[in-house]
Design an enzyme around this catalytic site. Structure first.
Site, mmCIF file in Angstrom:
data_model
loop_
_atom_site.group_PDB
_atom_site.id
_atom_site.type_symbol
_atom_site.label_atom_id
_atom_site.label_comp_id
_atom_site.label_asym_id
_atom_site.label_seq_id
_atom_site.Cartn_x
_atom_site.Cartn_y
_atom_site.Cartn_z
ATOM 1 N N ASN A 96 41.066 12.874 8.225
ATOM 2 C CA ASN A 96 40.008 13.727 7.687
ATOM 3 C C ASN A 96 38.607 13.180 7.935
ATOM 4 O O ASN A 96 37.658 13.593 7.293
ATOM 5 C CB ASN A 96 40.214 13.940 6.195
ATOM 6 C CG ASN A 96 41.582 14.508 5.914
ATOM 7 O OD1 ASN A 96 42.425 13.840 5.340
ATOM 8 N ND2 ASN A 96 41.813 15.708 6.381
ATOM 9 N N VAL A 151 32.633 12.839 7.117
ATOM 10 C CA VAL A 151 33.789 13.071 6.257
ATOM 11 C C VAL A 151 34.018 14.571 6.143
ATOM 12 O O VAL A 151 33.071 15.333 5.964
ATOM 13 C CB VAL A 151 33.536 12.490 4.867
ATOM 14 C CG1 VAL A 151 34.712 12.763 3.958
ATOM 15 C CG2 VAL A 151 33.289 11.009 4.959
ATOM 16 N N CYS A 152 35.271 14.976 6.250
ATOM 17 C CA CYS A 152 35.569 16.403 6.150
ATOM 18 C C CYS A 152 36.434 16.636 4.921
ATOM 19 O O CYS A 152 37.645 16.499 4.973
ATOM 20 C CB CYS A 152 36.301 16.854 7.409
ATOM 21 S SG CYS A 152 36.813 18.559 7.362
ATOM 22 N N ILE A 153 35.796 16.922 3.793
ATOM 23 C CA ILE A 153 36.563 17.347 2.624
ATOM 24 C C ILE A 153 35.911 18.595 2.058
ATOM 25 O O ILE A 153 34.702 18.792 2.186
ATOM 26 C CB ILE A 153 36.686 16.261 1.536
ATOM 27 C CG1 ILE A 153 35.340 15.601 1.280
ATOM 28 C CG2 ILE A 153 37.715 15.246 1.888
ATOM 29 C CD1 ILE A 153 35.380 14.637 0.128
#
Lengths: 165, 670
Positions: free
Chosen positions: A81, A88-90
């Protein structure tokens, strides 16, 4: 306007200093610019990132907390992720309205009641439990799924590197 | 873009340029001095001025004849001035000197007011400069179609002064925006910036007077052109001043300034609209007056007009949206009563400030009027619980980029296996070492989603938060029991009280696990079941089960010990929040270094343990019988085996598995 954002960031900084969550330190990079923070995140215990101390940059928009900050790890981190450049990919970091992966409900997105602390805690949980369904780093997701040993080896290397050892 | 091309031009350094200008000026003065002296001694005989130099159109023949005859004045100073202004190269020298002085003045102002410029400020300054140059070039030669040199010189002088102030305003604006990012700017910086801005505003008034005087002689058109530029500059400067004042008032005000956002919004609106409309009118005037529909200049102006028009439209649209939101809000969400405010005893979730007055949403959440409004401008759901607040989708601005799913109610239940709700999942990140069964949060969410109505997702985050607080006090309590109790009490204090008074008790670990998993197996004392259950809960394959099982079991036994140990080391990370910026900075730095140091030490300790032990016990931890080993160790650990021995074995085992993994990896590569 930057005024209210500044007050809120100050309050958050205070809270993060007086009552920091375990294994997380965050604060402005320098006092002249409160909209650029550095966070140190300890790899969660019991995962392959255990023991590492990973630095990340948080960049806040002037209309914070209406818009989410951007977060980027400034160290090497191989994780499903996290993009290879450290972003950051959230879902919590996505503004309501934009949906890069195309399936998040608005309930998971950014809202002004979120905070730096909650973001960082989500990141810790993301480190512990990669979500390989919405991979930002496809290679990492594939390795996480199929070659866990190799993945853990890379993670350990990065842990070591993050400690400067 | 002109900017990119022009940036490549090498410019001499300021020092070299100043030196060159001074030398040039000295030469010119010396020359004029010689001329005047000669004229006086020889008796009004003047060396003939080279006609070629003068004949370049800037001076007419009258003057040359004049000079051949005599010097007009008696006094030396006047004669000097006469010669300096009469001869072409002397005139250019004077112009050059004026520019040099202006640049030096600019540099001085920059040194005094701004100090070192930041990179982005420099970039903005450059962009602004080249853009200004480009557009004024178009204006002078494309629109005004200036023919004579005098006119060019006059226009250039005018735009130089104007551009100088524009650049200063730009700098002040950038610097203000930067300064407003910091809570600890010294007062004298504000003072310097504000006084510079005031000087610019006063100068604008002066320039406007000049416009009036010139316009009186040259006609209305010229006046309109000049005054528009002046007004634009004045508006931009005043805008910065207004924002600055609002910002300073806000920062120095104790508590919350309820109407701040409204003031800020309307200042912004008025100034932006004023600037846009004047700019638009100015460009339109240029296009029509110049009568230049088929030239490059008209193209540039049309592009600019188009851009201004869209900006104007966008601004109006935003304002309509704003009005709509305000109306919507005032109609549908009542102000909270004093009683409700007292009951709430929580800060506004958007700005984290205390609430004196608040609006209440249908879901019961309270927010400041302005905080709620600015959020509703971009989204139509409650910030806390995501309850959709839009009951009339028809009224919605079709151009706002709020996606359709904002209107939907939150889905009653997420599909099973959806891991979306576990934001607070691994708060301490200790899945295997600690007392906290990590998977229970996830399961709790699913239960809640299945059992509760659509408002539930709202409370999950709050419940999680509260549960975390409770667990910090009572780490031995199972999370789901705490959450269950919180759902009833809705207060951390009450739940803690319940635990203290024994109304809420920690069940034995076995039942806890099965409950959390929601599985039918009740025979929790069966160790096989126990193992599979926990392994499955962690989402791990069964063949890795043993590997994962070891730390988990140790966690059950010496969990409290590790706990204390950890809280000892980590407590140093929390600090005091100093009032002084410098102190805060150094303290943060110290805390970061401490954390890194502790992590390093821990890592090294683990590594050395690993190495020494794995070499000792390689045979013991050999691949074939490792499960036996583990079983014996875990079976006997309640009895005579000490913790340290057990721990060593685990470490040895882990090292062995890692090595095994390495080997298989190597062979697969070979």
């Amino acid at each position: 306007m930057a005024g209210s954002a500044l007050k809120r960031l100050m309050a958050e900084y205070k809270q993060m200093t007086l009552n920091p969550p375990e294994g997380i330190i965050a604060g402005p990079v320098n006092e002249e610019n409160f909209f650029e923070w550095e966070a140190l995140i300890m790899g969660p215990e019991g995962t392959c990132f255990e023991g590492g101390v990973f630095p990340a940059r948080l960049t806040f928009p002037p209309d914070y907390p209406l818009g989410p900050p951007k977060m980027k790890f400034t160290c090497d981190l191989f994780h499903p992720n996290i993009y290879s450049d450290g972003r950051v990919c959230i879902s919590i970091l996505h503004a309501p309205g934009d949906d890069p992966m195309g399936y998040e409900t608005s309930a998971e997105r950014w809202s002004p009641v979120q905070s730096v602390e909650k973001i960082l805690l989500s990141v810790v949980s993301m480190l512990a439990e990669p979500n390989d369904e919405s991979a930002a780093n496809v290679d990492a997701a594939k390795m996480w799924r199929e070659e866990r040993d190799k993945f853990e080896e890379i993670a350990e290397k990065h842990v070591k590197k993050s400690l400067g050892l | 873009m002109p900017v990119i091309l022009l940036e490549r031009i090498p410019l001499p350094s300021l020092r070299a340029y100043t030196g060159f200008s001074v030398v040039l000026l000295a030469c010119a003065l010396f020359y004029a001095h010689q001329v005047v002296l000669n004229a006086e001694s020889v008796g009004l005989e003047i060396p003939v001025v080279s006609v070629e130099q003068l004949d370049d159109g800037s001076f007419n023949n009258n003057e040359i004849q004049y000079m051949n005859v005599s010097l007009p004045y008696d006094a030396y100073v006047w004669n000097m001035m006469y010669v300096m202004t009469a001869e072409a190269w002397c005139v250019w020298t004077l112009v050059n000197t004026a520019y040099c002085c202006l640049i030096l003045l600019g540099k001085l102002v920059q040194k005094i007011v701004f100090g070192e410029l930041r990179v982005s400020e420099q970039q903005h300054l450059k962009d602004k400069f080249w853009n200004f140059l480009f557009y004024k070039f178009i204006f002078v030669f494309g629109v005004m179609n200036v023919q004579t040199m005098e006119e060019v010189v006059l226009w250039v002088a005018w735009f130089t002064i104007l551009g100088f102030f524009h650049l200063l305003t730009q700098l002040a604006k950038d610097r203000f925006e930067y300064v407003s990012f910091s809570p600890t700017t010294p007062h004298f910086i504000h003072l310097k910036l504000l006084s510079l801005l005031c000087v610019i505003v006063v100068s604008c008034c002066g320039l406007l007077t000049v416009c009036g005087l010139v316009g009186f002689q040259m006609g209305l058109t010229i006046f309109a052109f000049m005054a528009a530029e002046c007004l634009l500059l004045a508006i931009r400067t005043l805008y910065v001043v207004a924002r600055y004042c609002l910002h300073l008032t806000d920062m120095n005000l104790e508590g919350v300034w309820e109407n701040r956002a409204t003031y800020v919004y309307y200042t912004e609106l008025i100034f932006e609209l004023a600037a846009l409309s004047i700019d638009f009118g100015h460009h339109l005037h240029m296009l029509l007056w110049g009568n230049i529909f088929l030239s490059m200049a008209s193209l540039v102006i049309c592009m600019q007009l188009r851009y201004l028009f869209y900006e104007f439209q966008r601004r109006i649209k935003r304002h309509k949206n704003y009005r709509r939101v305000v109306k919507h809000m005032e109609e549908r969400f009542s102000m909270a009563t004093t009683e409700e405010l007292n009951n709430n005893n929580d800060d506004c979730a958007v700005c984290w400030e205390k609430m004196e007055t608040a609006r209440k949403l249908p879901c019961g959440h309270l927010f400041h009027n302005s905080c709620l409004r600015s959020w509703l401008e971009q989204d139509t759901s409650c910030p806390t619980c995501r309850l959709s607040l839009n009951e009339h989708p028809v009224n919605r601005d079709p151009n706002s980029n709020v996606p359709d799913n904002q209107n939907r109610e939150v889905p009653p239940a997420n599909p099973p296996g959806n891991q979306t709700m576990n934001h607070f999942f691994h708060f301490d990140g200790s899945r295997y070492v600690s007392w906290l069964p990590s998977f229970s949060v996830e399961v709790t969410h699913t239960n809640m989603l299945a059992n509760h109505n659509r408002l539930t997702p709202a409370q999950t985050s709050q419940l999680d938060n509260m549960a975390r607080q409770v667990l910090q006090v009572f780490p031995h309590m199972p999370l789901n029991a705490v959450v269950d109790d919180l759902r009833v009490t809705r207060s951390v204090d009450f739940t803690i009280e319940n635990i203290l008074e024994g109304r809420l008790q920690a069940p034995p670990p076995g039942t806890l696990l099965t409950r959390a998993l929601g599985e039918e197996e009740t025979s929790s004392d069966d160790s096989d079941n126990y193992q599979t259950a926990s392994a499955r809960a962690d989402g791990v394959d069964i063949d890795q089960q043993d590997y994962l099982e070891i730390p988990n079991e140790t966690g059950d036994n010496n969990g409290s010990e590790t706990d204390n140990e950890r809280s000892d080391t980590l407590s140093q990370f929390s600090g005091r929040f100093s009032k002084s910026a410098n102190e805060r900075e150094t303290m943060l730095e110290d805390r970061k270094n401490d954390m890194l140091e502790i992590a390093r030490r821990r890592f090294l300790a683990k590594k050395s343990d690993d190495n020494s032990l794995s070499s000792e016990e390689t045979e013991e931890a050999s691949v074939s019988d490792y499960s036996d080993n583990i079983n014996t160790s875990s079976a006997s650990n309640s009895g005579d085996t000490s913790d340290t021995v057990r721990r060593r074995r685990e470490l040895a085992y882990m090292a062995a598995t890692r090595r095994l993994g390495q080997q298989t990896y190597d062979t697969s590569i070979e």
